[in-house]
Design an enzyme around this catalytic site. Structure first.
Site, PDB file in Angstrom:
ATOM      1  N   LYS A  58     -43.739  13.773   3.795  1.00 53.27           N
ATOM      2  CA  LYS A  58     -43.197  14.451   4.985  1.00 53.27           C
ATOM      3  C   LYS A  58     -43.255  13.582   6.242  1.00 53.27           C
ATOM      4  CE  LYS A  58     -42.726  18.983   3.530  1.00 53.27           C
ATOM      5  NZ  LYS A  58     -43.719  19.317   2.489  1.00 53.27           N
TER       6      LYS A  58
ATOM      7  N   GLU B 142     -41.608  24.231  12.036  1.00 56.24           N
ATOM      8  CA  GLU B 142     -42.082  25.345  11.223  1.00 56.24           C
ATOM      9  C   GLU B 142     -42.893  24.749  10.091  1.00 56.24           C
ATOM     10  OE1 GLU B 142     -39.125  23.931  10.587  1.00 56.24           O
ATOM     11  OE2 GLU B 142     -39.686  23.436   8.541  1.00 56.24           O
TER      12      GLU B 142
ATOM     13  N   SER C 272     -44.946  13.286  -4.820  1.00 56.74           N
ATOM     14  CA  SER C 272     -44.639  13.531  -3.405  1.00 56.74           C
ATOM     15  C   SER C 272     -45.870  13.635  -2.518  1.00 56.74           C
ATOM     16  CB  SER C 272     -43.785  14.799  -3.276  1.00 56.74           C
ATOM     17  OG  SER C 272     -44.407  15.885  -3.935  1.00 56.74           O
TER      18      SER C 272
HETATM   19  C1  LIG Z   1     -43.513  20.122   1.355  1.00 51.88           C
HETATM   20  C2  LIG Z   1     -43.778  19.430   0.092  1.00 51.88           C
HETATM   21  C3  LIG Z   1     -42.866  19.461  -0.992  1.00 51.88           C
HETATM   22  C4  LIG Z   1     -41.612  20.283  -0.980  1.00 51.88           C
HETATM   23  O1  LIG Z   1     -40.674  19.938  -0.014  1.00 51.88           O
HETATM   24  P1  LIG Z   1     -39.362  19.119  -0.331  1.00 51.88           P
HETATM   25  O2  LIG Z   1     -38.608  19.145   0.940  1.00 51.88           O
HETATM   26  O3  LIG Z   1     -38.635  19.817  -1.443  1.00 51.88           O
HETATM   27  O4  LIG Z   1     -39.761  17.757  -0.720  1.00 51.88           O
HETATM   28  C5  LIG Z   1     -43.158  18.732  -2.129  1.00 51.88           C
HETATM   29  N1  LIG Z   1     -44.306  18.022  -2.230  1.00 51.88           N
HETATM   30  C6  LIG Z   1     -45.203  17.969  -1.225  1.00 51.88           C
HETATM   31  C7  LIG Z   1     -46.443  17.171  -1.415  1.00 51.88           C
HETATM   32  C8  LIG Z   1     -44.983  18.673  -0.038  1.00 51.88           C
HETATM   33  O5  LIG Z   1     -45.887  18.626   0.945  1.00 51.88           O
END
Ligand SMILES: *Cc1c(COP(=O)(O)O)cnc(C)c1O
Length: 402
Positions: free
Chosen positions: A94, A116, A381
């Protein structure tokens, strides 16, 4: 100067096929138009790109490693590479978008940032960047989420952000987003940083652009590690779709690279407790874009459910609605239980505790057969620190010795 050209199939009005656009009230028209003009102006700007690249390198710690997971590869009989977004500053992808967006806000002369957040990851990333750049930061968060994501609330406060608990609706992400949009209507001098590839055009395109650093690095890293830049598969989880958009971006126009999106099935796609929007949703409008939405026959939003707060959203970014319905991406629905098992498998074989969201992408390994010579890149992610409580609570019911 290189002219900006999206590698995504987007038209002038911000549509990917029939998904996207900007369905906004009159009062937001000039805000959105100004944002669009600024984005297309600065995305081409060399100084802007230089500043973004320097922060990605020296502050976020990029490039994030592309790691060949040998034990996991042996276990599944294929070649698995993990893109380590979990190693970024603040622990997830993010931050890439938060930095790009805040740099744009500064170029536009804005001093107040609105965001948000659901699980708090985007709120933390935004509060971090605001501290870094000396910007005022207001984060809207559903009251239910404020209660269940306390460590992230404390982090945001320490970073200097004002966290506003939202009491409407289910008191979760959708309600926080409504409130942030309302703030933006009243305060057009503020800059709204959206945390995913959702919202009215240009947000989905802009967020995908800032996240595209992920697939750009994957290409470079594969080229130097194995001498070919295109893998056979790229796998990512989708909430709103930003980490998947970043991981897919430079491969979308290479049909030989198969794209797999993992969405959160919760307790099952037909259980009534799910966040599998692509499986269970239908065409509608949410937060300014035409896309797939979980809704009743008369258009009321259905409350989503997933064990993972970051995937618990009743819509999906318009890019992913397009990639899924056009057949370019394969979409798999992963249940809570499957994600928990996948998190354990990664932890015990590679010593990496993934975020619950990322565990949904890893679960694809149990659901799909890959060939011995396939190159499979999975986007990790984020890291699992924020989820320890849920892991320990849930795993005691799953025959795991801790
Ligand atoms: C917020 C988040 C997501 C989901 O958001 P996307 O916009 O679909 O990437 C996925 N993995 C992590 C670690 C997150 O913090």
């Amino acid at each position: 100067m290189k002219k900006y050209r999206s590698l995504l199939p987007i038209d002038e009005e911000g549509y990917y096929g029939r998904f996207g656009g900007a369905y906004i009230p009159e009062i937001l028209h000039s805000n959105v138009r100004n944002l669009r003009e600024a984005f297309y102006r600065y995305v081409d700007d060399e100084d802007f790109q230089k500043e973004f690249d320097a922060l990605m390198r020296d502050y976020v710690g990029r490039p994030s490693p592309l790691y060949r997971a040998d034990r996991l590869s042996a276990l599944y009989g294929t070649n698995i590479y993990l893109k380590r977004e979990d190693l970024n500053h603040t622990g997830a992808h993010k931050i890439n978008n938060a930095i790009g967006s805040a740099l744009l806000a500064k170029r536009m002369g804005k001093h107040r940032i609105i965001a948000e957040t659901g699980a708090g990851q985007h709120g933390v990333a935004t509060a971090t960047v605001c501290a870094l750049m000396g910007l005022e930061c207001v984060v809207y968060m559903g009251a239910t989420d404020v209660a269940r994501q306390q460590p992230n609330v404390e982090r945001m406060k320490m970073l200097g952000a004002k966290v506003v608990p939202v009491q409407s609706g289910n008191k979760t992400l959708k309600d926080a987003t409504n409130e942030a949009i309302r703030d933006w209507c009243c305060n057009p001098d503020s800059f709204y940083i959206i945390g995913s590839t959702v919202g009215p055009h240009p947000y989905p395109e802009m967020v995908a652009h800032f996240q595209s650093v992920i697939s750009k690095e994957i290409k470079d890293q594969l080229r130097s590690q194995i001498g070919r830049e295109n893998p056979d598969y790229v796998v990512a989880c989708v909430g709103g779709g930003s980490n998947a958009a970043g991981a897919f971006y430079h491969f979308v126009n290479h049909p030989e690279v198969k794209l797999i999106a993992a969405e959160a099935a919760g307790k099952g796609i037909n259980s009534g407790e799910t966040a599998a929007t692509i499986h269970a949703g239908s065409e509608g409008i949410i937060h300014g874009a035409r896309t797939l939405v979980m809704q009743t026959d008369d258009g009321q939003i259905v409350e989503p459910y997933s064990i993972s707060a970051g995937l618990d959203y009743p819509g999906i970014g318009p890019l992913h609605a397009f990639l899924a319905t056009s057949g370019r991406a394969e979409v798999m629905a992963v249940t809570d239980a499957e994600a928990l098992d996948a998190a354990m498998t990664l932890t015990r074989n590679e010593g990496i505790i993934p975020a619950l969201e990322s565990a949904h992408a890893l679960a694809v390994l149990d659901k799909k057969h890959f060939r011995e010579d396939d190159i499979v890149v999975i986007n990790v992610s984020g890291r699992g620190d924020k989820d320890m409580h849920t892991y320990l609570y849930s795993l005691q019911y799953r025959d795991v010795s801790l």
